[in-house]
Design an enzyme around this catalytic site. Structure first.
Site, PDB file in Angstrom:
ATOM      1  CD  GLU A 191      82.649  40.642  -2.225  1.00 53.49           C
ATOM      2  OE1 GLU A 191      81.420  40.804  -2.823  1.00 53.49           O
ATOM      3  OE2 GLU A 191      83.425  41.300  -2.970  1.00 53.49           O
TER       4      GLU A 191
HETATM    5  N1  IFG Z   1      81.609  44.360  -2.822  1.00 51.05           N
HETATM    6  C1  IFG Z   1      82.877  44.214  -2.751  1.00 51.05           C
HETATM    7  C2  IFG Z   1      83.635  45.400  -2.835  1.00 51.05           C
HETATM    8  C3  IFG Z   1      83.307  46.124  -4.114  1.00 51.05           C
HETATM    9  C4  IFG Z   1      81.727  46.490  -4.030  1.00 51.05           C
HETATM   10  C5  IFG Z   1      81.330  47.381  -5.105  1.00 51.05           C
HETATM   11  C6  IFG Z   1      82.693  44.680  -0.117  1.00 51.05           C
HETATM   12  C7  IFG Z   1      83.191  44.516   1.323  1.00 51.05           C
HETATM   13  C8  IFG Z   1      81.067  45.009  -3.825  1.00 51.05           C
HETATM   14  N2  IFG Z   1      83.091  43.827  -1.307  1.00 51.05           N
HETATM   15  O1  IFG Z   1      81.750  45.571  -0.455  1.00 51.05           O
HETATM   16  O2  IFG Z   1      84.910  44.876  -3.109  1.00 51.05           O
HETATM   17  O3  IFG Z   1      83.430  45.302  -5.435  1.00 51.05           O
HETATM   18  O4  IFG Z   1      80.194  47.872  -4.923  1.00 51.05           O
END
Ligand code: IFG
Length: 531
Positions: free
Chosen positions: A333
């Site tokens: 992200e």
């Molecule tokens: N995605 C984000 C996490 C977390 C997650 C919560 C990944 C690799 C959503 N990144 O999962 O930091 O916020 O479900």
């Protein structure tokens, strides 16, 4: 038959008369009226085990664990023998000394399945053997589940004779705990280590930094923890691990044959660091601390030399504190980093981690990078039905000689809600995420046309935006982490949900006895809570 000699005829008669077995196969000996009072013996005929062993053949007779029992484990087996007596003494109330003449024998020797163990129970002896101590430790986790539950009067425990051969499908069977969104002290991490050790999981990935918190002290960069570690989601007091704390966690994990994988998430998910050191920001302005739950808004300044001095220090120190082979550099992200900068960043940061002697793991987004160290591992977090980019990104990692750790977010993300009516949990990937969905997938079927050996294993992440306490952690983790543990351990064709659910019902009584407050999910014939 030693047991026959030691068990008075009227107890044997009671066992024969009792006959009836309870839901989980334990035959409880009802003391018939008129016979002299005897110590109650709980005899288990077919207690269930999770993960279910590869092969389990019942034998004749019963081993009785009692005051005469002792544990013999020498050399490489000694630490596991020590662990076993410390585990069983409170479970049974027995003294269970260590003795070279013990009738519970633990042996580390060649000749067993790599990564596995062999366990044999006869009326005279319990014998567990493995090529390495870690396999022996897994055998002990099976043995503990063969033990019938202690009651107020139980002083002897009958374990039905059996021969078990067992070994895991995948070598990497992990859990992830996010200590960045909400901070959890060493004692809680140790408890989670014990929670997952009983599932034969052998990796704990610690998500040590994110926008809301920096949780590991780094020499020369004190404000990372003084400022970056000071708060957490919601604005409450945060916390952090000193390097001594981290060493203590690593040591405790190693005593359960669990490898710690530290993650410093970058270049995104870095607001806590950017709030601690103004110079890490491209505009030279320190960011404010962040207490919300958004993602994708932060980025280290890829073009600045100070950024690379920072990363060198962080990775070098963390690698030196981590005896395990892996270090996780995050990479997810990074929407606030241009793709060009992202590729350059991941190429360079992964090179630094490799130079520190570690195999690099990153979220599978790092497949964008074009110059990764050979064998870099991707942690897959898209759905069990991959969307476009995931094929390309994971394909790049495999072309580079890497493997995948499977954490598909719509089956393995333990922070997904059980029930939309509940406050705890998030719902972006799959909500509700049921125990059936957490169980009903095959890591090798996500990219079906690929060599199954490209999968290193599985991991169940627990993100903690909405998770604030030990009770929250264990509620969200159990029972779905048990499903992921069985996905990681058992052969695919040996698994089916109904069989799992029946065994999970018994496993629930172990969780009750450990004070683990799990979710009694629909679709499992849970047994009533132990008072
Ligand atoms: N995605 C984000 C996490 C977390 C997650 C919560 C990944 C690799 C959503 N990144 O999962 O930091 O916020 O479900």
């Amino acid at each position: 038959m030693a047991l026959l000699r030691r068990t008075p005829w009227y107890v044997l008669l009671a066992i024969a008369l009792a006959g009836a077995s309870t839901a989980n196969g334990a035959v409880n000996t009802a003391v018939t009226a008129g016979s002299p009072p005897v110590e109650a013996t709980a005899t288990s005929l077919a207690r269930t085990v999770i993960p279910s062993p590869v092969s389990r053949i019942p034998g004749e007779g019963t081993f009785t664990l009692d005051e005469h029992s002792a544990v013999d484990g020498r050399g490489a087996a000694a630490p596991v023998a020590e662990y076993l007596v410390n585990l069983l003494r409170p479970m049974t109330g027995l003294s269970l000394p260590l003795s070279g003449r013990g009738n519970i024998v633990l042996i580390v020797e060649p000749g067993h399945t790599p990564g596995g163990y062999d366990l044999r129970v006869t009326p005279d002896q319990i014998w567990i053997a493995a090529n390495e101590a870690s396999g022996l430790f897994d055998g002990v986790q099976t043995l503990r589940q063969l033990l019938p539950p202690k009651t107020a009067t139980t002083t002897r425990y009958g374990i039905a004779s059996t021969t078990i051969t067992d070994y895991p499908r995948y070598t990497y069977r992990g859990a992830m705990l996010d200590v960045a969104r909400h901070f959890f002290p060493v004692s809680m991490v140790k408890r989670y280590i014990d929670d997952i050790a009983q599932l034969k999981m052998n990796v704990l990935h610690l998500h040590l930094s994110d926008d809301q918190g920096w949780r590991i002290a780094i020499k020369g960069w004190p404000r990372l923890t003084e400022i970056g570690g000071s708060r957490q989601v919601g604005g409450g007091a945060g916390g952090y691990f000193t390097q001594a704390d981290y060493r203590e966690i690593v040591k405790y994990a190693a005593s359960r044959y669990i490898t710690i994988v530290p993650e410093i998430d970058m270049p995104g998910h870095t607001n806590a660091a950017l709030a601690s050191y103004a110079e890490l920001n491209c505009d030279g302005r320190a960011r404010s601390l962040y207490f919300g739950m958004s993602v994708g808004f932060s980025s280290l300044c890829v073009g600045k030399d100070v950024t690379w001095r920072f990363i060198e220090d962080v990775i070098t120190q963390l690698a030196a504190l981590t005896p395990g082979p892996w270090i996780h550099i995050g990479g997810d992200e990074s929407s606030a980093t241009s793709l060009k900068d992202y590729k350059a960043f991941i190429n360079r940061a992964s090179g630094i981690a490799a130079s520190a002697g570690k195999t690099v793991i990153g979220w599978h987004d790092i497949g964008w990078a074009t110059d990764l160290p050979k064998g870099t591992i991707g942690q897959y977090w898209d759905y069990i039905t991959p969307r476009g980019g995931s094929w390309v990104l994971t394909g790049n990692l495999l072309k580079n000689g890497g493997q995948l750790i499977m954490s598909p977010s719509n089956v393995a993300y333990l922070d997904q809600k059980y029930d939309l009516s509940e406050d705890i949990g998030t719902e972006w990937a799959q909500a509700p995420l049921t125990i059936q969905e957490a169980y009903g997938w095959d890591p090798a079927a996500v990219f079906p046309d690929r060599d199954p050996n490209t999968i290193l294993g599985v991991e169940a992440p627990l993100w903690t935006e909405t998770v604030q306490s030990r009770a929250d952690i264990e509620y969200m983790a159990f029972p779905r982490i048990v499903a992921i543990a069985e996905v990681g351990w058992m052969q695919q064709d040996a698994r089916n949900f109904d069989d799992f659910a029946a065994r999970l019902a018994t496993f629930g009584t172990y969780l009750d006895s450990q004070g683990i407050g799990f979710k009694r999910t629909p679709g499992v014939p849970w047994l009533k809570a132990v008072p």
